[in-house]
Design an enzyme around this catalytic site. Sequence first.
Site, PDB file in Angstrom:
ATOM      1  N   SER A  31       0.833  -1.216   0.000  1.00 41.96           N
ATOM      2  CA  SER A  31       0.000   0.000   0.000  1.00 41.96           C
ATOM      3  C   SER A  31       0.861   1.257   0.000  1.00 41.96           C
ATOM      4  O   SER A  31       0.567   2.237  -0.707  1.00 41.96           O
ATOM      5  CB  SER A  31      -0.959   0.006   1.193  1.00 41.96           C
ATOM      6  OG  SER A  31      -0.283  -0.235   2.392  1.00 41.96           O
ATOM      7  N   HIS A  60      -2.163  -8.772   2.064  1.00 45.34           N
ATOM      8  CA  HIS A  60      -1.823  -7.494   2.738  1.00 45.34           C
ATOM      9  C   HIS A  60      -2.946  -7.169   3.737  1.00 45.34           C
ATOM     10  O   HIS A  60      -3.241  -7.982   4.613  1.00 45.34           O
ATOM     11  CB  HIS A  60      -1.641  -6.434   1.645  1.00 45.34           C
ATOM     12  CG  HIS A  60      -0.954  -5.171   2.079  1.00 45.34           C
ATOM     13  ND1 HIS A  60      -0.316  -5.017   3.270  1.00 45.34           N
ATOM     14  CD2 HIS A  60      -0.809  -3.966   1.432  1.00 45.34           C
ATOM     15  CE1 HIS A  60       0.187  -3.797   3.351  1.00 45.34           C
ATOM     16  NE2 HIS A  60      -0.103  -3.127   2.250  1.00 45.34           N
ATOM     17  N   HIS A  90       5.419 -12.785   7.723  1.00 48.94           N
ATOM     18  CA  HIS A  90       5.629 -11.401   7.287  1.00 48.94           C
ATOM     19  C   HIS A  90       6.788 -11.354   6.300  1.00 48.94           C
ATOM     20  O   HIS A  90       7.720 -12.150   6.403  1.00 48.94           O
ATOM     21  CB  HIS A  90       5.931 -10.486   8.487  1.00 48.94           C
ATOM     22  CG  HIS A  90       5.691  -9.047   8.185  1.00 48.94           C
ATOM     23  ND1 HIS A  90       6.642  -8.237   7.636  1.00 48.94           N
ATOM     24  CD2 HIS A  90       4.569  -8.292   8.300  1.00 48.94           C
ATOM     25  CE1 HIS A  90       6.132  -7.033   7.446  1.00 48.94           C
ATOM     26  NE2 HIS A  90       4.873  -7.037   7.831  1.00 48.94           N
ATOM     27  N   ARG A 120       3.137  -4.695  16.901  1.00 47.85           N
ATOM     28  CA  ARG A 120       1.764  -4.162  16.808  1.00 47.85           C
ATOM     29  C   ARG A 120       0.790  -5.205  17.366  1.00 47.85           C
ATOM     30  O   ARG A 120      -0.215  -4.871  17.993  1.00 47.85           O
ATOM     31  CB  ARG A 120       1.427  -3.834  15.341  1.00 47.85           C
ATOM     32  CG  ARG A 120       2.330  -2.764  14.753  1.00 47.85           C
ATOM     33  CD  ARG A 120       2.096  -2.583  13.272  1.00 47.85           C
ATOM     34  NE  ARG A 120       2.360  -3.802  12.507  1.00 47.85           N
ATOM     35  CZ  ARG A 120       2.128  -3.941  11.204  1.00 47.85           C
ATOM     36  NH1 ARG A 120       1.629  -2.933  10.511  1.00 47.85           N
ATOM     37  NH2 ARG A 120       2.393  -5.072  10.578  1.00 47.85           N
ATOM     38  N   ASP A 130      -2.372  -8.519  12.040  1.00 47.40           N
ATOM     39  CA  ASP A 130      -3.734  -8.923  11.690  1.00 47.40           C
ATOM     40  C   ASP A 130      -4.262 -10.074  12.537  1.00 47.40           C
ATOM     41  O   ASP A 130      -5.463 -10.310  12.584  1.00 47.40           O
ATOM     42  CB  ASP A 130      -3.804  -9.295  10.203  1.00 47.40           C
ATOM     43  CG  ASP A 130      -3.490  -8.096   9.332  1.00 47.40           C
ATOM     44  OD1 ASP A 130      -3.919  -6.994   9.695  1.00 47.40           O
ATOM     45  OD2 ASP A 130      -2.805  -8.263   8.320  1.00 47.40           O
TER      46      ASP A 130
HETATM   47  N1  AMX Z   1       0.686 -19.763   6.199  1.00 45.36           N
HETATM   48  C1  AMX Z   1       1.122 -20.672   5.294  1.00 45.36           C
HETATM   49  N2  AMX Z   1       2.179 -20.485   4.480  1.00 45.36           N
HETATM   50  C2  AMX Z   1       2.866 -19.349   4.636  1.00 45.36           C
HETATM   51  C3  AMX Z   1       2.513 -18.369   5.587  1.00 45.36           C
HETATM   52  C4  AMX Z   1       1.370 -18.609   6.372  1.00 45.36           C
HETATM   53  N3  AMX Z   1       0.918 -17.720   7.262  1.00 45.36           N
HETATM   54  N4  AMX Z   1       3.387 -17.347   5.497  1.00 45.36           N
HETATM   55  C5  AMX Z   1       4.244 -17.649   4.509  1.00 45.36           C
HETATM   56  N5  AMX Z   1       3.937 -18.869   3.991  1.00 45.36           N
HETATM   57  C6  AMX Z   1       4.530 -19.532   2.844  1.00 45.36           C
HETATM   58  C7  AMX Z   1       4.356 -18.616   1.619  1.00 45.36           C
HETATM   59  O1  AMX Z   1       3.075 -18.762   1.044  1.00 45.36           O
HETATM   60  C8  AMX Z   1       5.482 -19.087   0.734  1.00 45.36           C
HETATM   61  O2  AMX Z   1       5.059 -20.307   0.116  1.00 45.36           O
HETATM   62  P1  AMX Z   1       5.432 -20.634  -1.413  1.00 45.36           P
HETATM   63  O3  AMX Z   1       6.923 -20.740  -1.418  1.00 45.36           O
HETATM   64  O4  AMX Z   1       4.723 -21.914  -1.663  1.00 45.36           O
HETATM   65  O5  AMX Z   1       4.928 -19.489  -2.227  1.00 45.36           O
HETATM   66  C9  AMX Z   1       6.578 -19.433   1.742  1.00 45.36           C
HETATM   67  O6  AMX Z   1       5.929 -19.616   3.008  1.00 45.36           O
HETATM   68  C10 AMX Z   1       7.615 -18.342   1.893  1.00 45.36           C
HETATM   69  O7  AMX Z   1       6.972 -17.136   2.202  1.00 45.36           O
HETATM   70  P2  AMX Z   1       7.726 -16.013   3.054  1.00 45.36           P
HETATM   71  O8  AMX Z   1       8.939 -15.596   2.299  1.00 45.36           O
HETATM   72  O9  AMX Z   1       7.888 -16.461   4.461  1.00 45.36           O
HETATM   73  O10 AMX Z   1       6.654 -14.849   3.074  1.00 45.36           O
HETATM   74  P3  AMX Z   1       6.342 -13.780   1.929  1.00 45.36           P
HETATM   75  O11 AMX Z   1       7.260 -12.622   2.126  1.00 45.36           O
HETATM   76  O12 AMX Z   1       6.300 -14.402   0.591  1.00 45.36           O
HETATM   77  O13 AMX Z   1       4.861 -13.368   2.292  1.00 45.36           O
HETATM   78  C11 AMX Z   1       3.069 -12.886   3.765  1.00 45.36           C
HETATM   79  C12 AMX Z   1       4.565 -12.667   3.488  1.00 45.36           C
HETATM   80  C13 AMX Z   1       2.653 -11.963   4.908  1.00 45.36           C
HETATM   81  C14 AMX Z   1       2.261 -12.487   2.516  1.00 45.36           C
HETATM   82  C15 AMX Z   1       2.824 -14.357   4.139  1.00 45.36           C
HETATM   83  O14 AMX Z   1       3.499 -14.646   5.337  1.00 45.36           O
HETATM   84  C16 AMX Z   1       1.367 -14.714   4.232  1.00 45.36           C
HETATM   85  O15 AMX Z   1       0.757 -15.043   3.209  1.00 45.36           O
HETATM   86  N6  AMX Z   1       0.779 -14.650   5.475  1.00 45.36           N
HETATM   87  C17 AMX Z   1      -0.644 -14.879   5.650  1.00 45.36           C
HETATM   88  C18 AMX Z   1      -1.418 -13.656   5.194  1.00 45.36           C
HETATM   89  C19 AMX Z   1      -1.192 -12.507   6.137  1.00 45.36           C
HETATM   90  O16 AMX Z   1      -1.240 -12.629   7.342  1.00 45.36           O
HETATM   91  N7  AMX Z   1      -0.968 -11.298   5.578  1.00 45.36           N
HETATM   92  C20 AMX Z   1      -0.829 -10.086   6.375  1.00 45.36           C
HETATM   93  C21 AMX Z   1       0.538  -9.498   6.317  1.00 45.36           C
HETATM   94  C22 AMX Z   1       0.627  -8.230   7.136  1.00 45.36           C
HETATM   95  C23 AMX Z   1      -0.123  -7.126   6.479  1.00 45.36           C
HETATM   96  O17 AMX Z   1       0.210  -6.676   5.400  1.00 45.36           O
HETATM   97  N8  AMX Z   1      -1.163  -6.706   7.077  1.00 45.36           N
END
Ligand code: AMX
Length: 408
Positions: free
Chosen positions: A212, A242, A289, A298, A344
Amino acid sequence: MKIGEVNIGQAIGGGRDVKMLVTDISYLDPMEGIRFRGFTIPEVLQKLPKDAGNEYPSIESFWWLLISGEIPTQEEALAVRNEFNTKKIIPQYVIDLLRRIPRDTHPMTMFSIAILAMQRESKFSREYSHGMSKHDYWKPMYDDAVEIMAKLPSIAAYIYRMKYRNDTLIAPNYTVDIGANFAHMMGIEKPYDDVARLYFILHSDHESGNASAYATHLVASTLSDAYYSLSAGLNALAGPLHGLATQEVLRWLNDVINKLDGVEPTEELMKKFVWDTLKSGKVIPGFGHAVLRKTDPRYDAFREFSLKYLPNDQIFKYTNMLFNVVPPILEEHGKAKNVWPNVDAQSGVLQWHYGIKEYDFYTVLFGVGRALGVLSNIIWDRALYYPLERPKSVTTAMLEEIAKKSII
Ligand code: AMX
């Protein structure tokens, strides 16, 4: 002088850790978490001035900090409040427009449309079209940002009451601070005003690379005004990876509760649901994250509030259970680089407790807070003459060539 190098993994992997943005408004350390203008969350909450009877500082004092880098006096915070209060009135055409949008439209879409609709008010665009020196860009950018920030909480409350409370709108209170006005317009009693203050402050900024903030900065770099830029940034916030994760946490928990059909969730049952989610190829919302490598401070700040005001809340108990259950499972699953909860995982609990059960609204609340940070940033972008954003692409064939050479 170099500040880093880019490897193939980063080029195809979302630019993780590539250092190509500058901001002094916040900095995210992977282990420590966010600092706003150099201050940690506990420091911000302790040092900013508070009104008598409020537990948390006003949004107006926090705005002063983000813009100037300095802790304001109570008088300075009051001056911001007075300025915001003169700009609170929402143009009638925005309310009419929102009323015409089908009621099943996602509130984030309504929020983004409302901001975009007000673009015709932009002082920056008007002054630019009349021929403005680039040395002056920041001034109308600041004026637009204040106009928007003063109105956003009221727009959010209007959307909520229009969509979920049978269009029973509550007029703004033009004398109180943003937190108190928001609670008033939502129709929720104390301490929801403090929930609003805490919520908006904690969601404000997370340095510049999150989707964002980056989208807002990118669009503003074309000299699009604050209305266009913020609307774009909020569209990025609406993604499930996000800001939408805040609603996904509650959706996930409610899904578990429904499936259990009256049976009290235990850690063993939660473990099963977590594994089922992972096995079906989905993420566990509220965990992981892109930058943080420990529990999000947070999350801790919200948890502290919940422990004080709603220790026996059922949903709070379940999120606490998830704190114990999810990290070891994500560890065993072996993919996520950070297995700990992000903001979140806890933020929706408070909203739910105070009666906002329509969890698709939570991202709008995130958006009100996020606006504080991204608008502060684009004011400074113009003041510092930051240029049009334009990273360079390469082709897959070029990457293959580079990879081949490095193997030979
Ligand atoms: N549950 C399951 N798998 C997860 C995970 C979770 N909470 N967090 C990361 N992973 C997986 C990813 O999907 C990725 O899998 P892939 O290789 O098959 O694509 C792998 O672990 C590596 O990911 P990463 O490098 O640790 O994270 P990222 O930087 O790619 O993504 C985030 C970060 C937040 C999008 C991810 O942790 C996620 O999807 N979390 C759940 C959604 C969430 O809580 N989002 C909110 C983030 C905060 C915000 O912006 N408000």
